[in-house]
Design a protein around this motif. Sequence first.
Motif, PDB file in Angstrom:
ATOM      1  N   GLU A 187       0.837  -1.208   0.000  1.00  0.00           N
ATOM      2  CA  GLU A 187       0.000   0.000   0.000  1.00  0.00           C
ATOM      3  C   GLU A 187       0.872   1.258   0.000  1.00  0.00           C
ATOM      4  O   GLU A 187       0.612   2.212  -0.744  1.00  0.00           O
ATOM      5  CB  GLU A 187      -0.879  -0.035   1.252  1.00  0.00           C
ATOM      6  CG  GLU A 187      -2.114   0.797   1.215  1.00  0.00           C
ATOM      7  CD  GLU A 187      -2.942   0.576   2.478  1.00  0.00           C
ATOM      8  OE1 GLU A 187      -3.009   1.532   3.279  1.00  0.00           O
ATOM      9  OE2 GLU A 187      -3.503  -0.523   2.650  1.00  0.00           O
ATOM     10  N   ILE A 188       1.895   1.245   0.813  1.00  0.00           N
ATOM     11  CA  ILE A 188       2.817   2.385   0.887  1.00  0.00           C
ATOM     12  C   ILE A 188       3.565   2.538  -0.437  1.00  0.00           C
ATOM     13  O   ILE A 188       3.687   3.645  -0.972  1.00  0.00           O
ATOM     14  CB  ILE A 188       3.805   2.216   2.067  1.00  0.00           C
ATOM     15  CG1 ILE A 188       3.044   2.345   3.389  1.00  0.00           C
ATOM     16  CG2 ILE A 188       4.937   3.238   1.990  1.00  0.00           C
ATOM     17  CD1 ILE A 188       3.853   1.997   4.615  1.00  0.00           C
ATOM     18  N   TYR A 194       1.695   8.881  -6.500  1.00  0.00           N
ATOM     19  CA  TYR A 194       1.664  10.314  -6.224  1.00  0.00           C
ATOM     20  C   TYR A 194       3.038  10.984  -6.249  1.00  0.00           C
ATOM     21  O   TYR A 194       3.120  12.207  -6.099  1.00  0.00           O
ATOM     22  CB  TYR A 194       0.978  10.571  -4.879  1.00  0.00           C
ATOM     23  CG  TYR A 194      -0.466  10.143  -4.884  1.00  0.00           C
ATOM     24  CD1 TYR A 194      -1.426  10.891  -5.557  1.00  0.00           C
ATOM     25  CD2 TYR A 194      -0.866   8.971  -4.239  1.00  0.00           C
ATOM     26  CE1 TYR A 194      -2.752  10.496  -5.584  1.00  0.00           C
ATOM     27  CE2 TYR A 194      -2.196   8.572  -4.251  1.00  0.00           C
ATOM     28  CZ  TYR A 194      -3.128   9.334  -4.929  1.00  0.00           C
ATOM     29  OH  TYR A 194      -4.435   8.938  -4.955  1.00  0.00           O
ATOM     30  N   ASN A 195       4.099  10.205  -6.411  1.00  0.00           N
ATOM     31  CA  ASN A 195       5.467  10.752  -6.391  1.00  0.00           C
ATOM     32  C   ASN A 195       5.710  11.614  -5.155  1.00  0.00           C
ATOM     33  O   ASN A 195       6.335  12.676  -5.220  1.00  0.00           O
ATOM     34  CB  ASN A 195       5.752  11.559  -7.661  1.00  0.00           C
ATOM     35  CG  ASN A 195       5.738  10.702  -8.892  1.00  0.00           C
ATOM     36  OD1 ASN A 195       6.261   9.592  -8.886  1.00  0.00           O
ATOM     37  ND2 ASN A 195       5.122  11.186  -9.951  1.00  0.00           N
ATOM     38  N   GLU A 196       5.186  11.158  -4.043  1.00  0.00           N
ATOM     39  CA  GLU A 196       5.306  11.855  -2.762  1.00  0.00           C
ATOM     40  C   GLU A 196       5.896  10.902  -1.728  1.00  0.00           C
ATOM     41  O   GLU A 196       5.670   9.693  -1.799  1.00  0.00           O
ATOM     42  CB  GLU A 196       3.923  12.281  -2.256  1.00  0.00           C
ATOM     43  CG  GLU A 196       3.245  13.340  -3.083  1.00  0.00           C
ATOM     44  CD  GLU A 196       3.774  14.726  -2.790  1.00  0.00           C
ATOM     45  OE1 GLU A 196       4.209  14.968  -1.659  1.00  0.00           O
ATOM     46  OE2 GLU A 196       3.738  15.558  -3.703  1.00  0.00           O
ATOM     47  N   GLU A 206      12.366   6.607  -8.197  1.00  0.00           N
ATOM     48  CA  GLU A 206      12.247   7.673  -9.192  1.00  0.00           C
ATOM     49  C   GLU A 206      12.186   9.043  -8.524  1.00  0.00           C
ATOM     50  O   GLU A 206      12.854   9.988  -8.954  1.00  0.00           O
ATOM     51  CB  GLU A 206      11.008   7.460 -10.064  1.00  0.00           C
ATOM     52  CG  GLU A 206      11.060   6.236 -10.934  1.00  0.00           C
ATOM     53  CD  GLU A 206      10.623   4.955 -10.224  1.00  0.00           C
ATOM     54  OE1 GLU A 206      10.104   5.026  -9.077  1.00  0.00           O
ATOM     55  OE2 GLU A 206      10.809   3.879 -10.806  1.00  0.00           O
ATOM     56  N   THR A 207      11.385   9.167  -7.483  1.00  0.00           N
ATOM     57  CA  THR A 207      11.270  10.434  -6.764  1.00  0.00           C
ATOM     58  C   THR A 207      12.592  10.790  -6.097  1.00  0.00           C
ATOM     59  O   THR A 207      13.029  11.942  -6.135  1.00  0.00           O
ATOM     60  CB  THR A 207      10.130  10.357  -5.723  1.00  0.00           C
ATOM     61  OG1 THR A 207       8.911  10.081  -6.402  1.00  0.00           O
ATOM     62  CG2 THR A 207       9.997  11.649  -4.943  1.00  0.00           C
ATOM     63  N   TYR A 208      13.251   9.801  -5.511  1.00  0.00           N
ATOM     64  CA  TYR A 208      14.541  10.028  -4.860  1.00  0.00           C
ATOM     65  C   TYR A 208      15.577  10.525  -5.872  1.00  0.00           C
ATOM     66  O   TYR A 208      16.290  11.501  -5.622  1.00  0.00           O
ATOM     67  CB  TYR A 208      15.024   8.746  -4.187  1.00  0.00           C
ATOM     68  CG  TYR A 208      16.411   8.856  -3.625  1.00  0.00           C
ATOM     69  CD1 TYR A 208      16.647   9.533  -2.435  1.00  0.00           C
ATOM     70  CD2 TYR A 208      17.498   8.307  -4.298  1.00  0.00           C
ATOM     71  CE1 TYR A 208      17.929   9.662  -1.928  1.00  0.00           C
ATOM     72  CE2 TYR A 208      18.776   8.422  -3.793  1.00  0.00           C
ATOM     73  CZ  TYR A 208      18.985   9.101  -2.612  1.00  0.00           C
ATOM     74  OH  TYR A 208      20.261   9.227  -2.124  1.00  0.00           O
ATOM     75  N   GLU A 209      15.659   9.859  -7.037  1.00  0.00           N
ATOM     76  CA  GLU A 209      16.643  10.251  -8.045  1.00  0.00           C
ATOM     77  C   GLU A 209      16.368  11.653  -8.576  1.00  0.00           C
ATOM     78  O   GLU A 209      17.292  12.431  -8.824  1.00  0.00           O
ATOM     79  CB  GLU A 209      16.672   9.231  -9.176  1.00  0.00           C
ATOM     80  CG  GLU A 209      17.306   7.921  -8.746  1.00  0.00           C
ATOM     81  CD  GLU A 209      17.239   6.828  -9.797  1.00  0.00           C
ATOM     82  OE1 GLU A 209      16.488   6.982 -10.791  1.00  0.00           O
ATOM     83  OE2 GLU A 209      17.928   5.810  -9.611  1.00  0.00           O
ATOM     84  N   LYS A 210      15.098  12.009  -8.727  1.00  0.00           N
ATOM     85  CA  LYS A 210      14.742  13.351  -9.164  1.00  0.00           C
ATOM     86  C   LYS A 210      15.166  14.385  -8.115  1.00  0.00           C
ATOM     87  O   LYS A 210      15.704  15.439  -8.447  1.00  0.00           O
ATOM     88  CB  LYS A 210      13.229  13.430  -9.408  1.00  0.00           C
ATOM     89  CG  LYS A 210      12.795  14.673 -10.138  1.00  0.00           C
ATOM     90  CD  LYS A 210      11.292  14.714 -10.329  1.00  0.00           C
ATOM     91  CE  LYS A 210      10.845  13.654 -11.311  1.00  0.00           C
ATOM     92  NZ  LYS A 210       9.400  13.779 -11.616  1.00  0.00           N
TER      93      LYS A 210
END
Length: 86
Positions: free
Chosen positions: A16-17, A24-26, A44-48
Amino acid sequence: MPSIRPSSDLRNKYNEISEFCHKYNEPVYITKNGQGDLAVMSIETYEKLVGRFELYNLLDDGLDAVKQGKTRPFRQALEDIRKGLV
């Protein structure tokens, strides 16, 4: 709105997490004993995020170079690049 979850959800509701982070890229904020402990996010969010920090550092370096007068005309820089000097 940030998602805040107890640490037990990492074990019991991992999928779920993970789905939330990817959708949501959050980040999801994880608490331990009612206190903030971790932030979990997709790769992906971390690399961005890391890429932004790297860009900001390069921009700061460039601004420092301008302040110190370490600049040259664009045509000269381009010429040096074409010659393989840079």
